[in-house]
Design a protein around this motif. Structure first.
Motif, PDB file in Angstrom:
ATOM      1  N   ALA A 110       0.833  -1.206   0.000  1.00 56.43           N
ATOM      2  CA  ALA A 110       0.000   0.000   0.000  1.00 56.43           C
ATOM      3  C   ALA A 110       0.867   1.255   0.000  1.00 56.43           C
ATOM      4  O   ALA A 110       0.519   2.268  -0.633  1.00 56.43           O
ATOM      5  CB  ALA A 110      -0.916  -0.009   1.213  1.00 56.43           C
ATOM      6  N   GLU A 111       1.994   1.183   0.679  1.00 55.86           N
ATOM      7  CA  GLU A 111       2.877   2.353   0.742  1.00 55.86           C
ATOM      8  C   GLU A 111       3.486   2.651  -0.632  1.00 55.86           C
ATOM      9  O   GLU A 111       3.565   3.809  -1.057  1.00 55.86           O
ATOM     10  CB  GLU A 111       3.970   2.077   1.777  1.00 55.86           C
ATOM     11  CG  GLU A 111       4.557   3.329   2.352  1.00 55.86           C
ATOM     12  CD  GLU A 111       5.302   3.081   3.638  1.00 55.86           C
ATOM     13  OE1 GLU A 111       5.646   1.923   3.925  1.00 55.86           O
ATOM     14  OE2 GLU A 111       5.561   4.062   4.340  1.00 55.86           O
ATOM     15  N   ILE A 112       3.906   1.591  -1.312  1.00 59.10           N
ATOM     16  CA  ILE A 112       4.476   1.783  -2.657  1.00 59.10           C
ATOM     17  C   ILE A 112       3.388   2.272  -3.621  1.00 59.10           C
ATOM     18  O   ILE A 112       3.633   3.144  -4.470  1.00 59.10           O
ATOM     19  CB  ILE A 112       5.099   0.461  -3.162  1.00 59.10           C
ATOM     20  CG1 ILE A 112       6.261   0.039  -2.258  1.00 59.10           C
ATOM     21  CG2 ILE A 112       5.562   0.586  -4.608  1.00 59.10           C
ATOM     22  CD1 ILE A 112       7.472   0.907  -2.319  1.00 59.10           C
ATOM     23  N   SER A 140       0.806   4.076  -2.887  1.00 58.98           N
ATOM     24  CA  SER A 140       0.573   5.484  -2.601  1.00 58.98           C
ATOM     25  C   SER A 140       1.675   6.343  -3.210  1.00 58.98           C
ATOM     26  O   SER A 140       1.398   7.393  -3.815  1.00 58.98           O
ATOM     27  CB  SER A 140       0.520   5.683  -1.091  1.00 58.98           C
ATOM     28  OG  SER A 140       0.583   7.051  -0.778  1.00 58.98           O
ATOM     29  N   ASP A 141       2.923   5.886  -3.081  1.00 58.87           N
ATOM     30  CA  ASP A 141       4.054   6.641  -3.633  1.00 58.87           C
ATOM     31  C   ASP A 141       3.925   6.758  -5.146  1.00 58.87           C
ATOM     32  O   ASP A 141       4.147   7.834  -5.730  1.00 58.87           O
ATOM     33  CB  ASP A 141       5.364   5.948  -3.236  1.00 58.87           C
ATOM     34  CG  ASP A 141       6.577   6.806  -3.520  1.00 58.87           C
ATOM     35  OD1 ASP A 141       6.691   7.318  -4.646  1.00 58.87           O
ATOM     36  OD2 ASP A 141       7.420   6.983  -2.622  1.00 58.87           O
ATOM     37  N   LEU A 142       3.547   5.651  -5.799  1.00 59.33           N
ATOM     38  CA  LEU A 142       3.390   5.670  -7.263  1.00 59.33           C
ATOM     39  C   LEU A 142       2.351   6.716  -7.667  1.00 59.33           C
ATOM     40  O   LEU A 142       2.575   7.499  -8.599  1.00 59.33           O
ATOM     41  CB  LEU A 142       2.928   4.296  -7.744  1.00 59.33           C
ATOM     42  CG  LEU A 142       3.987   3.214  -7.958  1.00 59.33           C
ATOM     43  CD1 LEU A 142       3.314   1.895  -8.303  1.00 59.33           C
ATOM     44  CD2 LEU A 142       4.927   3.611  -9.071  1.00 59.33           C
ATOM     45  N   TRP A 143       1.248   6.706  -6.957  1.00 60.54           N
ATOM     46  CA  TRP A 143       0.164   7.632  -7.311  1.00 60.54           C
ATOM     47  C   TRP A 143       0.584   9.073  -7.073  1.00 60.54           C
ATOM     48  O   TRP A 143       0.387   9.943  -7.932  1.00 60.54           O
ATOM     49  CB  TRP A 143      -1.078   7.305  -6.479  1.00 60.54           C
ATOM     50  CG  TRP A 143      -2.288   8.056  -6.924  1.00 60.54           C
ATOM     51  CD1 TRP A 143      -3.182   7.665  -7.868  1.00 60.54           C
ATOM     52  CD2 TRP A 143      -2.709   9.340  -6.460  1.00 60.54           C
ATOM     53  NE1 TRP A 143      -4.148   8.622  -8.025  1.00 60.54           N
ATOM     54  CE2 TRP A 143      -3.889   9.669  -7.172  1.00 60.54           C
ATOM     55  CE3 TRP A 143      -2.227  10.247  -5.532  1.00 60.54           C
ATOM     56  CZ2 TRP A 143      -4.577  10.854  -6.955  1.00 60.54           C
ATOM     57  CZ3 TRP A 143      -2.916  11.436  -5.323  1.00 60.54           C
ATOM     58  CH2 TRP A 143      -4.079  11.731  -6.035  1.00 60.54           C
ATOM     59  N   GLU A 144       1.193   9.332  -5.913  1.00 60.74           N
ATOM     60  CA  GLU A 144       1.602  10.709  -5.585  1.00 60.74           C
ATOM     61  C   GLU A 144       2.635  11.211  -6.594  1.00 60.74           C
ATOM     62  O   GLU A 144       2.566  12.360  -7.052  1.00 60.74           O
ATOM     63  CB  GLU A 144       2.220  10.765  -4.177  1.00 60.74           C
ATOM     64  CG  GLU A 144       1.325  10.281  -3.067  1.00 60.74           C
ATOM     65  CD  GLU A 144       0.291  11.307  -2.651  1.00 60.74           C
ATOM     66  OE1 GLU A 144       0.369  12.443  -3.126  1.00 60.74           O
ATOM     67  OE2 GLU A 144      -0.607  10.940  -1.864  1.00 60.74           O
ATOM     68  N   PHE A 145       3.574  10.336  -6.924  1.00 61.84           N
ATOM     69  CA  PHE A 145       4.638  10.729  -7.853  1.00 61.84           C
ATOM     70  C   PHE A 145       4.060  11.035  -9.233  1.00 61.84           C
ATOM     71  O   PHE A 145       4.398  12.050  -9.866  1.00 61.84           O
ATOM     72  CB  PHE A 145       5.674   9.602  -7.926  1.00 61.84           C
ATOM     73  CG  PHE A 145       6.766   9.859  -8.909  1.00 61.84           C
ATOM     74  CD1 PHE A 145       7.550  11.000  -8.817  1.00 61.84           C
ATOM     75  CD2 PHE A 145       7.029   8.977  -9.943  1.00 61.84           C
ATOM     76  CE1 PHE A 145       8.563  11.244  -9.722  1.00 61.84           C
ATOM     77  CE2 PHE A 145       8.042   9.211 -10.845  1.00 61.84           C
ATOM     78  CZ  PHE A 145       8.808  10.349 -10.741  1.00 61.84           C
ATOM     79  N   ASP A 151       2.038  14.275  -9.094  1.00 59.22           N
ATOM     80  CA  ASP A 151       2.907  15.446  -8.945  1.00 59.22           C
ATOM     81  C   ASP A 151       3.637  15.750 -10.254  1.00 59.22           C
ATOM     82  O   ASP A 151       3.723  16.914 -10.676  1.00 59.22           O
ATOM     83  CB  ASP A 151       3.907  15.159  -7.812  1.00 59.22           C
ATOM     84  CG  ASP A 151       4.707  16.393  -7.462  1.00 59.22           C
ATOM     85  OD1 ASP A 151       4.121  17.485  -7.387  1.00 59.22           O
ATOM     86  OD2 ASP A 151       5.943  16.274  -7.285  1.00 59.22           O
ATOM     87  N   MET A 165      10.498   6.366 -12.696  1.00 64.20           N
ATOM     88  CA  MET A 165       9.972   5.274 -11.862  1.00 64.20           C
ATOM     89  C   MET A 165      10.862   4.039 -11.944  1.00 64.20           C
ATOM     90  O   MET A 165      11.167   3.401 -10.929  1.00 64.20           O
ATOM     91  CB  MET A 165       8.556   4.896 -12.340  1.00 64.20           C
ATOM     92  CG  MET A 165       7.462   5.772 -11.799  1.00 64.20           C
ATOM     93  SD  MET A 165       5.892   5.183 -12.428  1.00 64.20           S
ATOM     94  CE  MET A 165       4.810   6.418 -11.722  1.00 64.20           C
TER      95      MET A 165
END
Lengths: 119, 166
Positions: B33-35, B37-42, B45, B60
């Motif tokens: 889930a953390e990865i 979230s990071d993928l989506w935020e990145f 952005d 990526m």
């Protein structure tokens, strides 16, 4: 890199410093990408910290008690139509580590990125 | 979505699934889930900043590749902690089983000796009696053969002698 027990590697110190900077800016909590972006801006690096490197360091800092984390309320990401964030917060111990790192290495200068000079 | 970007996202997701497989569900789901979230935020952005999809994809993949050694180390650390926890759990289980066996043995000893009065035995005697009744009685012993004594006190041995002539 082999480390002594209880010592912090440069990335962990940088995370603590970045978290302290975010806190001073009014952000008590931060998520993984946010800290990666802050670290990238601070070091003027174009490439953000790698996934494995960043989240392993965050996990170690949490295990050492310098950070605490929680998953945000699931209603918030559902409302904003995005994945849930794991929010980290710097503890008092982490704040002390960040202060110590700032005092110990005052001479470290931010290295400017090399750019080609205009012709 | 740009095919290169889709491929990069699939690569990051696939690698995360691979190295976090066969873990306990809490750690596994948390890391995935953390990865995610990071993928989506990145991605969001970079899109806001006007980055090109191939550029986002390359970034990526670079973040993925540089992090692979740490992903593996993270997994090895998890395995090492898991072995320690397993050993501790095995010792605790063995201790609990041993204590239970000792308590059960003590209870059984006192129960057999004095503390608990045992219930009466089933009427096995009655069963034996019925069994004995069902058996045919043994045949009577044969009569003893007539005994002939020849001694000084018994003169009539054999048939009586004829009377003397007159």
């Amino acid at each position: 890199m082999r480390r002594k027990a209880g010592s912090l590697v440069p990335l962990e110190l940088a995370i603590c410093s970045a978290a302290a900077t975010l806190r001073r800016g009014g952000e008590e909590e931060f998520h993984g990408y946010e800290i990666a972006k802050t670290l990238g801006d601070a070091s003027d690096s174009r490439l953000l910290t790698a996934y494995g490197t960043l989240y392993r360091a965050l996990g170690r800092l949490e295990k050492m008690g310098l950070l605490i984390s929680r998953w945000e309320d699931p209603h918030v990401p559902a409302r904003e139509n995005r994945p849930g964030r794991r929010l980290y917060r710097l503890t008092a111990l982490g704040e002390a580590a960040a202060d110590e790192a700032r005092r110990a290495e005052p001479a470290v200068q931010k290295r400017p990125r090399r750019r080609l000079a205009p012709a | 979505m740009n095919p290169l970007l889709a491929c990069a996202i699939a690569l990051v997701r696939g690698w995360t699934r691979l190295y976090s497989s066969r873990m306990d569900p809490a750690s596994r789901d948390s890391r995935r889930a953390e990865i995610e979230s990071d993928l989506w935020e990145f991605h969001e952005d970079a899109r806001r900043r006007g980055a090109s999809p191939p550029g986002i994809a390359v970034h990526m993949i670079a973040r993925l590749c540089f992090g692979i050694p740490h992903d593996l180390l993270w997994r090895f650390e998890y395995e090492k902690d898991g072995v320690t926890t397993y050993r501790r759990a095995a010792w605790l289980t063995a201790g609990a089983v041993g204590a239970t066996v000792c308590i059960a043995a003590l209870w059984a000893f006192f129960a057999v000796t004095s503390l608990v009065s045992l219930p009466p035995l089933p009427d096995s005697i009655h069963v034996e009696r019925v069994y004995l009744q069902l058996r045919p009685p043994p045949p009577p012993p044969p009569p003893p053969p007539p005994r002939r004594y020849h001694s000084l006190f018994d003169r009539h041995v054999g048939p009586p002698p004829p009377p003397p002539p007159r």
